[in-house]
Design a protein around this motif. Structure first.
Motif, PDB file in Angstrom:
ATOM      1  N   ILE A   5       0.836  -1.188   0.000  1.00 47.24           N
ATOM      2  CA  ILE A   5       0.000   0.000   0.000  1.00 47.24           C
ATOM      3  C   ILE A   5       0.879   1.249   0.000  1.00 47.24           C
ATOM      4  O   ILE A   5       2.062   1.200   0.350  1.00 47.24           O
ATOM      5  N   GLY A   6       0.282   2.362  -0.401  1.00 49.68           N
ATOM      6  CA  GLY A   6       0.986   3.637  -0.418  1.00 49.68           C
ATOM      7  C   GLY A   6       0.258   4.625  -1.310  1.00 49.68           C
ATOM      8  O   GLY A   6      -0.511   4.228  -2.189  1.00 49.68           O
ATOM      9  N   PRO A   7       0.497   5.934  -1.119  1.00 47.68           N
ATOM     10  CA  PRO A   7      -0.170   6.955  -1.927  1.00 47.68           C
ATOM     11  C   PRO A   7       0.206   6.848  -3.402  1.00 47.68           C
ATOM     12  O   PRO A   7       1.228   6.259  -3.754  1.00 47.68           O
ATOM     13  N   ASP A   8      -0.610   7.455  -4.261  1.00 43.44           N
ATOM     14  CA  ASP A   8      -0.294   7.515  -5.689  1.00 43.44           C
ATOM     15  C   ASP A   8       1.060   8.185  -5.902  1.00 43.44           C
ATOM     16  O   ASP A   8       1.391   9.184  -5.236  1.00 43.44           O
ATOM     17  N   GLY A   9       1.836   7.645  -6.834  1.00 47.05           N
ATOM     18  CA  GLY A   9       3.107   8.253  -7.185  1.00 47.05           C
ATOM     19  C   GLY A   9       4.261   7.906  -6.289  1.00 47.05           C
ATOM     20  O   GLY A   9       5.375   8.402  -6.484  1.00 47.05           O
ATOM     21  N   ILE A 162       1.785 -14.493  -3.376  1.00 46.87           N
ATOM     22  CA  ILE A 162       1.225 -13.349  -4.106  1.00 46.87           C
ATOM     23  C   ILE A 162       1.760 -12.062  -3.486  1.00 46.87           C
ATOM     24  O   ILE A 162       1.807 -11.917  -2.257  1.00 46.87           O
ATOM     25  N   LEU A 163       2.143 -11.130  -4.337  1.00 45.05           N
ATOM     26  CA  LEU A 163       2.434  -9.757  -3.946  1.00 45.05           C
ATOM     27  C   LEU A 163       1.445  -8.880  -4.692  1.00 45.05           C
ATOM     28  O   LEU A 163       1.432  -8.871  -5.929  1.00 45.05           O
ATOM     29  N   ILE A 164       0.592  -8.165  -3.954  1.00 48.75           N
ATOM     30  CA  ILE A 164      -0.466  -7.379  -4.584  1.00 48.75           C
ATOM     31  C   ILE A 164      -0.428  -5.946  -4.087  1.00 48.75           C
ATOM     32  O   ILE A 164      -0.367  -5.684  -2.879  1.00 48.75           O
ATOM     33  N   SER A 165      -0.457  -5.004  -5.023  1.00 43.22           N
ATOM     34  CA  SER A 165      -0.591  -3.588  -4.708  1.00 43.22           C
ATOM     35  C   SER A 165      -2.048  -3.196  -4.884  1.00 43.22           C
ATOM     36  O   SER A 165      -2.672  -3.535  -5.896  1.00 43.22           O
ATOM     37  N   SER A 166      -2.602  -2.480  -3.903  1.00 43.45           N
ATOM     38  CA  SER A 166      -4.008  -2.094  -4.002  1.00 43.45           C
ATOM     39  C   SER A 166      -4.293  -0.903  -3.097  1.00 43.45           C
ATOM     40  O   SER A 166      -3.669  -0.739  -2.046  1.00 43.45           O
ATOM     41  N   HIS A 167      -5.254  -0.063  -3.543  1.00 45.52           N
ATOM     42  CA  HIS A 167      -5.764   1.015  -2.704  1.00 45.52           C
ATOM     43  C   HIS A 167      -7.067   0.607  -2.021  1.00 45.52           C
ATOM     44  O   HIS A 167      -7.638   1.392  -1.260  1.00 45.52           O
ATOM     45  N   ILE A 168      -7.556  -0.599  -2.300  1.00 41.97           N
ATOM     46  CA  ILE A 168      -8.800  -1.073  -1.678  1.00 41.97           C
ATOM     47  C   ILE A 168      -8.414  -1.853  -0.423  1.00 41.97           C
ATOM     48  O   ILE A 168      -8.139  -3.056  -0.457  1.00 41.97           O
ATOM     49  N   LEU A 169      -8.362  -1.140   0.690  1.00 41.13           N
ATOM     50  CA  LEU A 169      -7.835  -1.728   1.921  1.00 41.13           C
ATOM     51  C   LEU A 169      -8.705  -2.879   2.421  1.00 41.13           C
ATOM     52  O   LEU A 169      -8.190  -3.819   3.037  1.00 41.13           O
ATOM     53  N   SER A 170     -10.016  -2.828   2.148  1.00 39.26           N
ATOM     54  CA  SER A 170     -10.886  -3.916   2.602  1.00 39.26           C
ATOM     55  C   SER A 170     -10.520  -5.230   1.918  1.00 39.26           C
ATOM     56  O   SER A 170     -10.615  -6.305   2.519  1.00 39.26           O
ATOM     57  N   ASP A 177      -1.716 -11.785   4.473  1.00 38.82           N
ATOM     58  CA  ASP A 177      -1.087 -12.183   5.731  1.00 38.82           C
ATOM     59  C   ASP A 177      -0.170 -11.073   6.245  1.00 38.82           C
ATOM     60  O   ASP A 177      -0.033 -10.880   7.448  1.00 38.82           O
ATOM     61  N   TYR A 178       0.466 -10.351   5.296  1.00 38.27           N
ATOM     62  CA  TYR A 178       1.401  -9.277   5.633  1.00 38.27           C
ATOM     63  C   TYR A 178       1.053  -8.029   4.822  1.00 38.27           C
ATOM     64  O   TYR A 178       0.521  -8.131   3.716  1.00 38.27           O
ATOM     65  N   ILE A 179       1.388  -6.864   5.383  1.00 35.13           N
ATOM     66  CA  ILE A 179       1.180  -5.592   4.702  1.00 35.13           C
ATOM     67  C   ILE A 179       2.495  -4.819   4.703  1.00 35.13           C
ATOM     68  O   ILE A 179       3.157  -4.685   5.744  1.00 35.13           O
ATOM     69  N   ALA A 180       2.867  -4.295   3.528  1.00 37.39           N
ATOM     70  CA  ALA A 180       4.024  -3.411   3.402  1.00 37.39           C
ATOM     71  C   ALA A 180       3.523  -2.029   3.006  1.00 37.39           C
ATOM     72  O   ALA A 180       2.625  -1.909   2.169  1.00 37.39           O
ATOM     73  N   PHE A 181       4.102  -0.996   3.598  1.00 38.63           N
ATOM     74  CA  PHE A 181       3.641   0.373   3.364  1.00 38.63           C
ATOM     75  C   PHE A 181       4.786   1.225   2.839  1.00 38.63           C
ATOM     76  O   PHE A 181       5.817   1.389   3.493  1.00 38.63           O
ATOM     77  N   LEU A 182       4.608   1.781   1.627  1.00 37.39           N
ATOM     78  CA  LEU A 182       5.558   2.707   1.025  1.00 37.39           C
ATOM     79  C   LEU A 182       5.040   4.129   1.172  1.00 37.39           C
ATOM     80  O   LEU A 182       3.870   4.408   0.901  1.00 37.39           O
ATOM     81  N   ASP A 191       4.840  -5.903   8.043  1.00 46.97           N
ATOM     82  CA  ASP A 191       4.585  -6.720   9.234  1.00 46.97           C
ATOM     83  C   ASP A 191       3.289  -7.503   9.051  1.00 46.97           C
ATOM     84  O   ASP A 191       2.557  -7.305   8.081  1.00 46.97           O
ATOM     85  N   GLU A 192       3.004  -8.371  10.018  1.00 41.87           N
ATOM     86  CA  GLU A 192       1.775  -9.157   9.977  1.00 41.87           C
ATOM     87  C   GLU A 192       0.564  -8.228  10.017  1.00 41.87           C
ATOM     88  O   GLU A 192       0.527  -7.266  10.792  1.00 41.87           O
TER      89      GLU A 192
END
Length: 245
Positions: A5-9, A162-170, A177-182, A191-192
């Motif tokens: 996850i992370g803001p546009d750009g 799977i590694l997935i980028s998305s703005h749909i947090l739900s 299982d894990y979330i990375a934040f840029l 982290d978990e």
């Protein structure tokens, strides 16, 4: 299964293109499937074990080809013989509901069906790593749930990730299982998911309210318009009574 996850750009799509070997690295270090992606030899070895779906409905499809022809094309790229191609195409299209539409041009499919076909094309060679850029964006809720179930089915095998980028947090909350934040081109945490939900929240309010928080409370911040802000905050550093998402 890791959500990005992370803001546009901020560089999510660029990072995914480096993970898949679609672009070569210029600086830094990136380890994927046990090797350094700076090495051309390593990229050549592991890229056939990776599938990549870029952002946009049907971006990996040939719209003038039928569903069958798209799948045959991708299966041939990985050297499957006729019998194996038939087995894989039938299995994937039956599980996604595309089997009755094998002879329909990809360009005539609905948005949700295009995305399902794109997934089938990505999965036709049974990759170890599936990389997805906004794979559920633009889909109605029913199709989104169907696509999420395809992802869950894929990761039931232990050697699949799977590694997935998305703005749909739900979606990420259901799936990952894990979330990375840029943020600001830096990895702020990875982290978990359950631990992150306990430690962090989203505050939506005024800039003055955000400025009043103690140092270290705000991890990331963006304008939400009309003088408002949306902040990722540490729950234990926010005053009691503040409403957090």
């Amino acid at each position: 299964l890791v959500g990005l996850i992370g803001p546009d750009g901020v560089g999510n799509s660029s990072l995914l293109s480096l993970v898949t070997g679609a672009h070569a690295m210029q600086t830094g270090e990136l380890i994927v499937l046990g090797g350094d992606m700076r090495s051309k030899a390593h990229r050549n070895r592991i890229c056939p074990r990776i599938a990549y779906m870029p952002q946009g409905l049907g971006k990996n499809l040939y719209f003038t080809l039928t569903v069958e022809e798209n799948l045959q094309f991708f299966a041939r790229l990985f050297g499957h013989d006729a019998a194996e191609r038939r087995r894989r195409i039938d299995r994937l299209t039956r599980s996604t509901g595309l089997y009755p539409f094998l002879n329909r041009p990809a360009g005539k499919l609905s948005g949700g069906m295009k995305q399902k076909l794109g997934l089938c094309c990505a999965l036709i060679h049974d990759p170890d790593l599936l990389v997805l850029d906004e794979a559920t964006a633009g889909l109605d809720p029913i199709v989104r749930d169907e696509v999420l179930e395809i992802f869950n089915e894929f990761t039931r095998e232990e050697d699949h990730s799977i590694l997935i980028s998305s703005h749909i947090l739900s979606d990420l909350e259901k799936l990952c299982d894990y979330i990375a934040f840029l943020h600001q081109e830096r990895l702020r945490f990875c982290d978990e998911k359950d631990r992150l939900l306990e430690e962090y929240g989203i505050f939506v309010g005024t800039a003055d309210q955000a400025d009043s928080l103690q140092d270290g409370a705000v991890v990331a911040r963006e304008s939400s318009g009309f003088g408002g802000v949306r902040c990722l905050v540490k729950r234990d550093l926010v005053p009691a009574g503040w409403e957090l998402e």
